[in-house]
Design an enzyme around this catalytic site. Structure first.
Site, PDB file in Angstrom:
ATOM      1  N   GLY A 279       0.765  -1.236   0.000  1.00  0.00           N
ATOM      2  CA  GLY A 279       0.000   0.000   0.000  1.00  0.00           C
ATOM      3  C   GLY A 279       0.797   1.287   0.000  1.00  0.00           C
ATOM      4  O   GLY A 279       0.225   2.362   0.187  1.00  0.00           O
ATOM      5  N   GLY A 280       2.101   1.233  -0.206  1.00  0.00           N
ATOM      6  CA  GLY A 280       2.891   2.449  -0.195  1.00  0.00           C
ATOM      7  C   GLY A 280       2.703   3.281  -1.449  1.00  0.00           C
ATOM      8  O   GLY A 280       2.260   2.786  -2.483  1.00  0.00           O
TER       9      GLY A 280
ATOM     10  N   ASN B 252       6.439  -3.979  -7.334  1.00  0.00           N
ATOM     11  CA  ASN B 252       6.496  -4.869  -6.177  1.00  0.00           C
ATOM     12  C   ASN B 252       7.023  -6.258  -6.528  1.00  0.00           C
ATOM     13  O   ASN B 252       7.515  -6.967  -5.651  1.00  0.00           O
ATOM     14  CB  ASN B 252       5.112  -5.016  -5.564  1.00  0.00           C
ATOM     15  CG  ASN B 252       4.995  -4.463  -4.155  1.00  0.00           C
ATOM     16  OD1 ASN B 252       3.999  -4.695  -3.489  1.00  0.00           O
ATOM     17  ND2 ASN B 252       5.990  -3.734  -3.686  1.00  0.00           N
TER      18      ASN B 252
ATOM     19  N   ASN C 206       1.823  -9.028  -0.639  1.00  0.00           N
ATOM     20  CA  ASN C 206       2.777  -8.340   0.233  1.00  0.00           C
ATOM     21  C   ASN C 206       2.069  -7.220   0.967  1.00  0.00           C
ATOM     22  O   ASN C 206       1.363  -6.420   0.358  1.00  0.00           O
ATOM     23  CB  ASN C 206       3.923  -7.781  -0.614  1.00  0.00           C
ATOM     24  CG  ASN C 206       4.923  -6.965   0.190  1.00  0.00           C
ATOM     25  OD1 ASN C 206       5.348  -5.894  -0.232  1.00  0.00           O
ATOM     26  ND2 ASN C 206       5.321  -7.451   1.340  1.00  0.00           N
TER      27      ASN C 206
ATOM     28  N   ARG D 232       9.329   4.706  -8.353  1.00  0.00           N
ATOM     29  CA  ARG D 232       8.167   4.773  -7.458  1.00  0.00           C
ATOM     30  C   ARG D 232       7.717   6.218  -7.247  1.00  0.00           C
ATOM     31  O   ARG D 232       6.519   6.489  -7.116  1.00  0.00           O
ATOM     32  CB  ARG D 232       8.485   4.102  -6.126  1.00  0.00           C
ATOM     33  CG  ARG D 232       8.572   2.587  -6.250  1.00  0.00           C
ATOM     34  CD  ARG D 232       8.738   1.931  -4.894  1.00  0.00           C
ATOM     35  NE  ARG D 232       7.549   2.110  -4.076  1.00  0.00           N
ATOM     36  CZ  ARG D 232       6.781   1.104  -3.643  1.00  0.00           C
ATOM     37  NH1 ARG D 232       7.054  -0.139  -3.995  1.00  0.00           N
ATOM     38  NH2 ARG D 232       5.746   1.342  -2.873  1.00  0.00           N
TER      39      ARG D 232
ATOM     40  N   HIS E 238      10.746  -5.685   4.885  1.00  0.00           N
ATOM     41  CA  HIS E 238       9.331  -5.834   4.566  1.00  0.00           C
ATOM     42  C   HIS E 238       9.101  -6.421   3.177  1.00  0.00           C
ATOM     43  O   HIS E 238       8.003  -6.880   2.879  1.00  0.00           O
ATOM     44  CB  HIS E 238       8.663  -4.451   4.674  1.00  0.00           C
ATOM     45  CG  HIS E 238       7.180  -4.476   4.700  1.00  0.00           C
ATOM     46  ND1 HIS E 238       6.453  -5.222   5.602  1.00  0.00           N
ATOM     47  CD2 HIS E 238       6.255  -3.819   3.936  1.00  0.00           C
ATOM     48  CE1 HIS E 238       5.157  -5.025   5.412  1.00  0.00           C
ATOM     49  NE2 HIS E 238       5.019  -4.194   4.397  1.00  0.00           N
ATOM     50  N   TRP E 239      10.118  -6.383   2.328  1.00  0.00           N
ATOM     51  CA  TRP E 239       9.968  -6.825   0.942  1.00  0.00           C
ATOM     52  C   TRP E 239      10.747  -8.108   0.696  1.00  0.00           C
ATOM     53  O   TRP E 239      11.734  -8.137  -0.046  1.00  0.00           O
ATOM     54  CB  TRP E 239      10.453  -5.745  -0.015  1.00  0.00           C
ATOM     55  CG  TRP E 239       9.551  -4.547  -0.104  1.00  0.00           C
ATOM     56  CD1 TRP E 239       8.252  -4.458   0.288  1.00  0.00           C
ATOM     57  CD2 TRP E 239       9.883  -3.266  -0.643  1.00  0.00           C
ATOM     58  NE1 TRP E 239       7.749  -3.210   0.042  1.00  0.00           N
ATOM     59  CE2 TRP E 239       8.735  -2.450  -0.533  1.00  0.00           C
ATOM     60  CE3 TRP E 239      11.034  -2.718  -1.196  1.00  0.00           C
ATOM     61  CZ2 TRP E 239       8.702  -1.117  -0.959  1.00  0.00           C
ATOM     62  CZ3 TRP E 239      11.018  -1.400  -1.628  1.00  0.00           C
ATOM     63  CH2 TRP E 239       9.862  -0.612  -1.513  1.00  0.00           C
TER      64      TRP E 239
END
Length: 280
Positions: A36-37, A45, A101, A184, A259-260
């Site tokens: 959700g970033g 992603n 994710n 991004r 987180h990834w």
């Protein structure tokens, strides 16, 4: 073969509106749901994963409404589970493996618990759970990473996105490079209405509808729960909680990983997901 995003880009109409997605490969359908970033897309992603997974599966990586080139939405009304089901229907897919994710992991959990007939396999990486009023681990309140994510919605410049990417990964020197941050940032800034929507919605965005934890034990799809030990966005305890409540679950905790997981440990991730879907 090296995939180029422009060669696998597609658009399809759903009840919610136009959904942009990437598709490649044949076989059992695997839907990759991004986080959700700001600036997140199916491609950004999962760019190191799509080609590898497409050797065995029909891979579909959509931009969720509001992100990338998909339709803009009102966060007070959108339901990502319904969007995912609409996408399956539009593509003529009865049942798919869902790989998610962060926000996408949370959507996949809701799908598996609320629409089990549409989910063959559940794979998550760092999914947030509402352990209390926005508690993501022992400290309470928004995590360090989530605070920086909301800051990046207010400042989606390359510098603002760089700070976001740095908090998302363990190895900043390797993964927080100018190419990813520029990509991004550009994706985020071309959808300023989306940035404004998230800011206006406040902390409930980008997950306005939370999973009902009482339904986790009813998930029947086999689940592969991957989490970075060094995740500063969503504590790995959320995955341990899921593993304790989903009957057919296995958890993989990866050290030196943020987180990834799908980006930082792409080769291992691709092997894990391929073997899991082929053998369960």
């Amino acid at each position: 073969m090296t995939l180029q995003v422009e060669n696998i880009a597609r658009e399809i109409e759903t009840e919610t509106g136009t959904i942009h997605y990437n598709e490649v490969g044949e076989g059992h359908p695997v839907v990759l749901l991004h986080g959700g970033g700001p600036g997140a897309t199916g491609w950004s992603n999962y760019s190191p994963n799509i080609e590898a997974l497409s050797r065995n599966f029909r891979v579909i990586a959509p931009d969720m409404p509001g992100w990338g080139d998909s339709v803009a939405v009102d966060f007070n009304t959108v339901d990502h589970v319904e969007v995912a089901v609409q996408l399956l229907d539009a593509l003529g897919i009865e049942k798919a493996a869902f790989v998610g994710n962060s926000m996408g992991g949370h959507t996949s959990i809701r799908l598996a618990s609320e629409r089990p007939e549409r989910v063959s396999h559940l794979v998550t990486m760092g999914p947030p759970l509402q352990m209390g009023p926005f508690i993501f681990g022992a400290g309470g309140g928004l995590s360090e990473g989530l605070k920086i994510m909301y800051d990046a919605y207010r400042d989606a410049s390359p510098e603002g996105i760089r700070r976001l990417v740095e908090i998302m990964v363990y190895d900043k020197a390797r993964f927080a490079g100018p190419e990813l941050t520029a990509e991004r940032s550009e994706a985020a800034l071309k959808r300023r209405e989306h940035l404004d929507n998230v800011i206006a919605a406040g902390p409930k965005a980008p997950i306005p509808i939370w999973a009902d934890k009482s339904k986790l034990s009813g998930i029947t799809a086999p689940a592969l729960l991957i989490h970075g030990r060094d995740d500063r966005v969503v504590s790995f305890e959320s995955t341990l909680f899921l593993a304790a409540h989903i009957a057919d679950a296995r958890a993989v905790l990866i050290n030196r990983c943020g987180h990834w997981a799908q980006l930082e440990h792409a080769d291992e991730f691709n092997r894990l997901v391929t073997d899991f879907i082929l053998n369960n």
